[in-house]
Design a protein around this motif. Sequence first.
Motif, PDB file in Angstrom:
ATOM      1  N   GLY A 191      69.103 -70.088 -40.007  1.00  0.00           N
ATOM      2  CA  GLY A 191      68.781 -69.302 -38.823  1.00  0.00           C
ATOM      3  C   GLY A 191      67.613 -68.352 -38.981  1.00  0.00           C
ATOM      4  O   GLY A 191      67.151 -67.774 -37.996  1.00  0.00           O
ATOM      5  N   ARG A 208      63.826 -66.986 -39.371  1.00  0.00           N
ATOM      6  CA  ARG A 208      62.570 -67.395 -38.745  1.00  0.00           C
ATOM      7  C   ARG A 208      61.457 -67.327 -39.783  1.00  0.00           C
ATOM      8  O   ARG A 208      61.375 -66.382 -40.563  1.00  0.00           O
ATOM      9  N   THR A 253      62.552 -72.249 -37.237  1.00  0.00           N
ATOM     10  CA  THR A 253      63.867 -71.741 -37.596  1.00  0.00           C
ATOM     11  C   THR A 253      64.437 -72.596 -38.722  1.00  0.00           C
ATOM     12  O   THR A 253      64.447 -73.830 -38.623  1.00  0.00           O
TER      13      THR A 253
END
Length: 70
Positions: free
Chosen positions: A16, A18, A37
């Motif tokens: 998750g 970035r 992601t």
Amino acid sequence: MDKRILEIIKKRYPLGSRIELVQMDDVQAPPVGTLGTVVGVDDIGSIMVSWDNGSSLNVLYQKDKVKNIY
């Protein structure tokens, strides 16, 4: 892949998180600066990414460069 290094990669790029592409030497690479992601890290330390431009090309450990942007 050394299990200790694999754990370091997984901690640095958790599911998750970035990232932003800094450098990738592949003709199919997304443009530098593309955001994505992290969807996982495989057993050889490649970071699996869902890039915002629709690509899913993995980031190769010690070859490609990305940075966390959280």
